[in-house]
Design an enzyme around this catalytic site. Structure first.
Site, PDB file in Angstrom:
ATOM      1  N   ARG A   1      -0.785  15.030  13.386  1.00 16.43           N
ATOM      2  CA  ARG A   1      -1.754  14.320  12.279  1.00 16.43           C
ATOM      3  C   ARG A   1      -0.769  14.965  11.199  1.00 16.43           C
ATOM      4  NH1 ARG A   1      -5.867  14.253  11.650  1.00 16.43           N
ATOM      5  NH2 ARG A   1      -6.703  14.794  13.141  1.00 16.43           N
TER       6      ARG A   1
ATOM      7  N   TYR B   1       3.746 -10.623   0.118  1.00 21.01           N
ATOM      8  CA  TYR B   1       3.953 -10.004   1.471  1.00 21.01           C
ATOM      9  C   TYR B   1       2.290 -11.248   1.570  1.00 21.01           C
ATOM     10  CZ  TYR B   1       3.887  -8.951   5.800  1.00 21.01           C
ATOM     11  OH  TYR B   1       3.606  -8.646   7.288  1.00 21.01           O
TER      12      TYR B   1
ATOM     13  N   ASP C   1       6.044  -3.047  -4.373  1.00 24.24           N
ATOM     14  CA  ASP C   1       6.416  -3.141  -3.336  1.00 24.24           C
ATOM     15  C   ASP C   1       7.682  -3.753  -3.418  1.00 24.24           C
ATOM     16  OD1 ASP C   1       7.425  -3.836  -0.431  1.00 24.24           O
ATOM     17  OD2 ASP C   1       5.626  -4.693  -0.673  1.00 24.24           O
TER      18      ASP C   1
END
Ligand SMILES: *Cc1c(COP(=O)(O)O)cnc(C)c1O
Length: 385
Positions: free
Chosen positions: A55, A108, A180
């Site tokens: 992780r 989005y 983005d």
């Protein structure tokens, strides 16, 4: 590390080589898929390769993260399980309850849902601005604004925001500028060089490029913010797995050649649509009549593969065009080698219905792929007739 590529090599070379150093054990030219969770320590706390638990870090993910940082010209790249997981990590790193964020009026749908349905419940306020208009962005700022969020080109209306101009506004107000960059990819647009603080990607789209993986990324311009984001990535845990990291790394090697062909095909599709009698409006930043054309020409290398258009006859006519397409596959998502068609109002953007982000009901969105362009043009002609 990635720095050796960032300043000295061309983008195509960076895409293929950054992070892809030969495996020290075998010389394998491509990074292996390190499908492991944990690593043997030589003595307590003495790690062989710096890895202790996947992780926190995994060698295949590290390869991708170094590649991403180099491609965007940032100090730190981080790979996540999805684009939205990357957004969630970014927002929880930068915001506390009471903070404010400026979001675009064309974004989005899932991004808007995250702000409006998840973060608002945690006391984060948002204002919606037309980020293509600097006055609208300035008017939306409050003394608690921590982030200005920009998506350019935007989804699904292909709006264009002047990144350098909004970066100046962000800097003057003490907010961070997040871009983005999913629609453009780093090959066509470099937001950090234009003054953005963080770039976000849905790796699911052009970066992966083959409609076979879901992933997300953040790239931070400065090392300190990169470190904070990495702390939260590990603390929250929505990492990209080794196989997903590997398949995105593989896709990125052909990003430049794919984006070139996407752009050529999309420009021809947009031109054909502007002349079609059953099409009332075409949204493509490469068209000279697009309101953001000049800014796009200044800040992008080319105009990308996404095209939207409105169909004469309203929602039902738009839905029928989607249903009749044969070479264009009817489906959500974008950025793969295969062409996709969809009806944003009923599909990708159903979650913004009734909000300021609602999209026209007669809108059709295309992700123009890299097939023979004659087949794409012919398919749209028959679907529109
Ligand atoms: C798909 C997409 C996202 C979300 O990414 P996921 O990988 O689906 O979570 C964010 N921004 C844009 C522009 C997208 O197209």
């Amino acid at each position: 590390m990635s720095d050796q590529y960032t300043n000295e090599r061309g983008f195509e070379t960076i895409a293929i080589h950054a992070g892809n150093t030969a495996d020290p054990l075998t010389g394998s030219v491509v990074p292996p898929i390190y499908q492991v969770s944990t690593y043997k320590q030589d003595a307590v706390g003495r790690l062989r390769g710096g890895y202790e638990y996947s992780r926190s870090a995994n060698p295949t993910r590290t390869a991708l993260e170094e590649n991403l940082a180099a491609l965007e010209g940032g100090r730190r790249g981080l790979a996540f399980a999805s684009g939205l997981a990357a957004e969630d990590c970014l927002l929880r790193t930068l915001l506390v309850p009471g903070d404010h964020i400026v979001i675009p009026n064309d974004a989005y749908g899932g991004t808007f849902r995250l702000f409006a349905k998840v973060f608002q419940r945690w006391g984060v306020e948002y204002s919606i601005a037309d980020t293509s208009n600097p006055a609208s962005v300035r008017a939306a700022l409050t003394h608690r604004t921590k982030i200005i969020w920009v998506e350019t080109p935007s989804n699904p209306l292909l709006g264009i925001t002047d990144i350098a101009q909004v970066a100046d506004i962000a800097r003057a107000s003490g907010a961070k500028l997040v871009v983005d960059n999913t629609f453009a990819s780093p090959y066509l647009q470099q937001p950090l060089a234009l003054g953005a603080d963080v770039v976000l990607h849905s790796l699911t789209k052009y970066m992966g490029g083959h409609s076979d993986v879901v992933g997300g990324a953040l790239v931070a311009a400065d090392a300190e913010l990169g470190e904070e984001l990495a702390f939260h990535q590990n603390g929250m845990g929505a990492i990209a797995g080794p196989f997903d990291s590997w398949i995105v790394l593989r896709g990125i090697k052909t990003l430049p050649v794919r984006m070139d062909r996407h752009s050529v095909n999309a420009a021809l599709v947009a031109e054909m649509l502007t002349m079609h009698p059953n099409v009332t409006r075409v949204f493509y930043p490469g068209l000279p009549e697009h309101p953001g054309h000049e800014i796009a020409a200044k800040q992008m290398k080319d105009f990308g593969g996404m095209v939207s258009f409105q169909v004469a006859g309203g929602e039902q006519a738009a839905v029928e065009v989607c249903n009749r397409a044969q070479v264009f596959t009817l489906g959500e998502s974008l950025g793969g080698v295969e062409s996709l068609i969809e009806h944003p109002g009923r599909m990708t953007h159903a979650s913004v219905a009734g909000s300021a982000l609602e999209v026209p009901s007669d809108l059709v969105r295309l992700s123009v792929g890299i097939e023979s362009v004659e087949d794409l043009l012919g398919d749209l002609q028959q679907a529109l007739s």
